[in-house]
Design an enzyme around this catalytic site. Structure first.
Site, short mmCIF file in Angstrom:
data_model
loop_
_atom_site.label_atom_id
_atom_site.label_comp_id
_atom_site.label_asym_id
_atom_site.label_seq_id
_atom_site.Cartn_x
_atom_site.Cartn_y
_atom_site.Cartn_z
N ARG A 76 41.37 8.51 24.86
CA ARG A 76 41.05 8.35 26.28
C ARG A 76 40.69 6.88 26.52
NH1 ARG A 76 35.77 9.00 29.15
NH2 ARG A 76 36.38 8.90 31.33
N GLU A 88 32.89 9.07 36.25
CA GLU A 88 31.47 9.08 36.62
C GLU A 88 31.19 8.47 38.00
OE1 GLU A 88 29.28 7.29 33.42
OE2 GLU A 88 29.84 8.83 31.99
N ASN A 115 31.11 14.28 30.92
CA ASN A 115 30.44 13.38 29.98
C ASN A 115 28.99 13.84 29.88
OD1 ASN A 115 32.83 11.98 30.03
ND2 ASN A 115 32.04 10.22 31.18
N TYR A 165 25.32 13.43 27.75
CA TYR A 165 24.52 12.67 26.79
C TYR A 165 23.15 13.28 26.53
CZ TYR A 165 28.08 9.12 26.82
OH TYR A 165 29.28 8.47 26.65
N GLU A 212 33.22 12.58 27.08
CA GLU A 212 32.37 11.62 26.35
C GLU A 212 31.21 12.38 25.74
OE1 GLU A 212 30.95 8.22 28.55
OE2 GLU A 212 32.92 7.84 29.43
N HIS A 234 37.51 3.19 35.72
CA HIS A 234 36.27 3.22 34.94
C HIS A 234 35.47 1.97 35.35
CE1 HIS A 234 34.37 4.97 31.10
NE2 HIS A 234 33.53 4.03 31.51
O1 IFM Z 1 29.32 3.36 27.94
C1 IFM Z 1 29.18 4.35 28.91
C2 IFM Z 1 30.53 4.72 29.49
O2 IFM Z 1 31.19 3.61 30.02
C3 IFM Z 1 30.36 5.74 30.58
N1 IFM Z 1 29.56 6.87 30.15
C4 IFM Z 1 28.32 6.57 29.46
C5 IFM Z 1 28.54 5.59 28.33
C6 IFM Z 1 27.23 5.31 27.61
O3 IFM Z 1 26.28 4.79 28.48
#
Ligand code: IFM
Length: 447
Positions: free
Chosen positions: A82, A171, A297, A299, A351, A126
């Protein structure tokens, strides 16, 4: 925690495993071969904007190291890569003339992946909007929506028959809120009203692009990528629970409700009042145009407390170098919530990964056991969602290699491949070796 073999067996053979990057974070060559200026090129030059005062001029020098980086990707044994296209590299002013050398670069990238048996997953936006479009109002200006659709159509004409997927935006929350409300990301504006309008224009341009690309005969899957957290109240008090519901509506449902139900959450519209976005008749139906996939995504979790007293540092959970709690269970919970609330298309984790302190050691290796554990537990969380019926289609590690982490500069390292920025040498971290072995055994089992 299941062993790697057990974990692997929990995924169907057509599940897509990948790694991810974005143009601004790795390419460098910021002023070469006819590339135009992006809002991030400009933002990095604002004193104090980037923690280490760095920029994307060189980054991982990927633009000049394309072939060896493609070899690196292929050597990991992933199914998919990606990446994003830098809009100002292919269309320097964001409208009008195309830059042949920029388009050639992405053509070599896409063909190079296919030649190595890796499926290209292309993201159109992006974050690196052409600065020329910012000068005319950027995402706050409705005209940018139409410029984006033209850009999407141009890219599809050139590459659409050779990519597996085209993602419109990465995002939108980050672009809207960090870029236009807190001002910590490009273009560095600070207005809640502007942020709400930007979010609407991003969603609208997504829906219009999907319709235009399909009308032009799209062959790739089409979708969007959202950054989503699982939101929990800090305590069980009614006030904290109400706060969690509102925060979830602001950060998640503001995007998923329009995309899947065709309306914004009423409680957020009420809260915005006069700052609510201008919505024209027909916009919401366009935004709700069905997608071929949803990218998520993930985290960490988000914890809400009515008095704002929650402190991740005291939560007892381990934190990454970004200060984000490591909470794989939240990924399962988030996916189950989405599955409960909407009729989902196939879902990719586009992600997943963490920044950790992981220096090269004397043996020439990076022993990032914490990152390996992060990946393993998050993959297990996806397996659990799959087991409970969520239509999961793929998982992509953020990131292929250490890169420019936006306002944090180069100090935060998310890669499974270490980058020595002085020499541009790439070194597989232990996590990359683990991922490679995990994937290799999967391939062997399928043979
Ligand atoms: O590095 C970023 C990415 O560009 C977008 N999502 C979160 C990642 C980590 O912060």
């Amino acid at each position: 925690m299941p062993l790697a073999d057990d974990l692997r067996r929990q995924f169907p053979s057509d599940f897509v495993w990948g790694v991810a990057t974005s143009a601004f974070q790795i390419e460098g060559a910021a002023h070469e071969d006819g590339k135009g200026e992006s809002i991030w090129d400009r933002f990095c030059r604002q004193p104090g904007a980037i923690a280490d005062a760095s920029n994307g001029d060189v980054a991982c020098d990927h633009y000049h190291r394309l072939d060896s980086d493609l070899d690196l990707i292929a050597a990991l044994g992933v199914d998919a890569y990606r990446f994003s296209v830098s809009w100002p590299r292919v269309q320097p002013l964001g409208h009008g003339a195309w830059n042949a050398r920029g388009l050639d670069f992405y053509e070599r990238l896409v063909d190079g992946l296919s030649a190595r048996g890796v499926r290209p997953y292309l993201t159109l936006n992006h974050w690196d909007l052409p600065q020329a479009l910012q000068e005319t109002g950027g995402w706050a200006h409705r005209d940018t929506v139409h410029r984006f659709v033209d850009y999407a159509r141009g890219l599809q004409r050139r590459l659409g028959d050779r990519v597996a997927a085209i993602t419109t935006h990465n995002e939108p929350w980050v672009i809207a809120v960090l870029g236009h409300q807190s001002g910590s990301f490009a273009p560095g504006l600070k207005s809640r009203k502007t942020a709400a309008q930007v979010a609407h224009h991003l969603l609208l341009s997504h829906g219009l692009a999907l319709r235009a690309l399909r009308a032009d005969g799209a062959r790739a899957g089409l979708g969007i990528v959202l950054n989503l957290a699982h939101t929990e109240p800090a305590t069980d008090t009614p006030a904290d629970r109400a706060q969690a519901r509102l925060d979830d509506a602001r950060g998640r449902r503001w995007y998923t409700d329009p995309l899947f139900k065709g309306h914004y959450p009423q409680e957020v519209l009420d809260e915005l009042g006069a700052d609510a976005p201008a919505v024209e008749p027909g916009d919401m139906a366009v935004i709700a145009t069905p997608m071929d996939y949803l990218g998520v995504n993930y985290y960490s979790r988000a914890v809400s407390s009515a008095d704002g007293s929650f402190d991740a540092k005291r939560s007892g959970l381990a934190l990454t170098e970004m200060g984000w709690e490591i909470y794989p269970r939240g990924l399962t919970e988030l996916l189950l919530t989405l599955h409960r609330e909407y009729t989902l298309p196939p879902v990719y984790i586009t992600e997943s990964g963490g920044a950790f302190k992981d220096p090269l050691t004397a043996d020439g290796r990076v022993h990032d056991a914490d990152r390996t554990e992060y990946l393993r537990t998050h993959i297990a969380a996806v397996a659990e969602a799959l087991r409970q019926g969520v239509p999961m289609a793929g998982y992509m590690v953020w990131s292929l290699m250490d890169n420019f982490e936006w306002s944090s500069g180069y100090a935060k390292r998310f890669g499974i491949v270490h980058v020595d920025y002085a020499t541009q040498q790439r070194t597989l971290k232990d996590s990359a070796r683990w991922y490679r072995e995990f994937l290799a055994a999967r391939a062997a089992a399928a043979a």
